[in-house]
Scaffold this active site. Sequence first.
Site, PDB file in Angstrom:
ATOM      1  N   ASP A 119       0.903  -1.210  -0.017  1.00 12.95           N
ATOM      2  CA  ASP A 119       0.094  -0.120   0.196  1.00 12.95           C
ATOM      3  C   ASP A 119       0.958   1.098  -0.030  1.00 12.95           C
ATOM      4  OD1 ASP A 119       0.893   0.219   2.666  1.00 12.95           O
ATOM      5  OD2 ASP A 119      -0.805  -0.510   3.431  1.00 12.95           O
ATOM      6  N   ASP A 246      19.554  -4.989  -0.378  1.00 10.51           N
ATOM      7  CA  ASP A 246      18.705  -3.852  -0.520  1.00 10.51           C
ATOM      8  C   ASP A 246      18.646  -2.931   0.461  1.00 10.51           C
ATOM      9  OD1 ASP A 246      16.788  -6.301   0.022  1.00 10.51           O
ATOM     10  OD2 ASP A 246      15.509  -4.460   0.282  1.00 10.51           O
TER      11      ASP A 246
END
Length: 478
Positions: A119, A246
């Site tokens: 989201d 990452d």
Amino acid sequence: MKLTDITLITPYLSLDPIFYHEVTPTPLKHPRLVSFNPSGALLLGLDPLHIDTSEIEGLLNGTLLLRGSRPYAMCYAGHQFGYYVPRLGDGRAINLGATKGWNLQLKGSGQTRYSRQGDGRAVLRSSIREYLLSEAMHALGIPTSRSLALITSDEKVAREQWEHGAVVLRLSPSWIRFGTFEYFFHSNRYDKLENLADFLLQESFPELVGVENSYLKMFGEIVKRTAHLIAHWQSVGFNHGVMNTDNMSAIGLTIDYGPFAFLDTFESGYICNHTDTQGRYSYDNQPRIGYWNLERLAHALSPLINEEKLKNELDHYGEYFTEHLMELLRAKLGLESAHENDSELLRSLFSVMENGRIDMTPFFRTLSRYDGNKEALCALTLAPSQLNEWLERYDERLLRNSSSTDARHAKMLRTNPNYVLKNYILQEAIDAAEKNDFSLVNDLLTLAQSPYDEHPAFERYAGSTPNQYKNLKLSCSS
């Protein structure tokens, strides 16, 4: 200078559009300021005494766009828990631009091209944790991203339950990650890989621009910074929790505070992330994972740099890590110079701490006032006879110091923090904030930024963690 006087630049957007996605932040409903960090403001040249709350709220909520800003999300890949994921990127972070060497980024500001099924939001509890910890780590001398401000809202976000949406404005000299290089290597875009290396040189290693073997020297510096960073984590008992490639900064910063913890009782194999069922990112495994991640970076850089030369630089990692950790630990013990038996003295100390279920932070703080009386230290352990034996060895080692006991105490008190923001402390602030009481968040900001000082009103946070809160595990949404 006022907030609206700032002009941002966006040099990253000079790269090919494959590097990023220009995207506008999605405002939250009814935003309100939780906390503003004057120290973060000074980094940007702002006058903390003349800050307009509505302007700060607008900046974090994406409704106030500063001059020169072109918001964008960055593309990268990464190894997550050892498995390569071809494309990740800023799924809930949007970059606004840079000023005075700091890149401004909103975390929790809505969906981007890289959100996948997410989201794009952050919740109040995770945002409080990142906001405070970035400042706490900086005050401990640990390289880290910083924070400017934090807002919450009436917007509900679904995690384990419905929670308040929030945005934290993060600051970093660079947001380039190991995984950014991996993305272009594994997609065989070697020209873009070279563009990225050139950009990082200009942004973060300008002293190497135009120097012979500049890429190799940059990698060597990344190896050293990463080794030193993780040594510093270990020295204060910090467990990052998600050391995916990452989440590894290409300039050696602590970034992306998700599940993290400062050790309560010393537990070498502690795992702070309950998703990490195999203990890949346990406290004692962090040095090894740092090396593993650097191997992935070296592989990604191999089209630009000879592999044997990369390996030679990587081989220095263990030396950099060990030397820096020993330097930090000697300082914690108040030892003036190196001695050949120091490594054994330190190994035995951590064994004593683990066997005695000793809380690391109050132990070293109490040791900072040690004058030969063992009573206060032995009260911190379940195995006082083992600690007493170690202290006898420590007494002998202190005889090699040339300075006075008072001088040693003064240095150790500036080295061993009185406070670290343990998870139970942060949870108290989160619980209050979810009821619209932000006072403890702001009190903890003061505590975070002055961890070596005495704060009588918060003396309870300087002691050992209450038993029911020791070494808990957290979720990724925390």
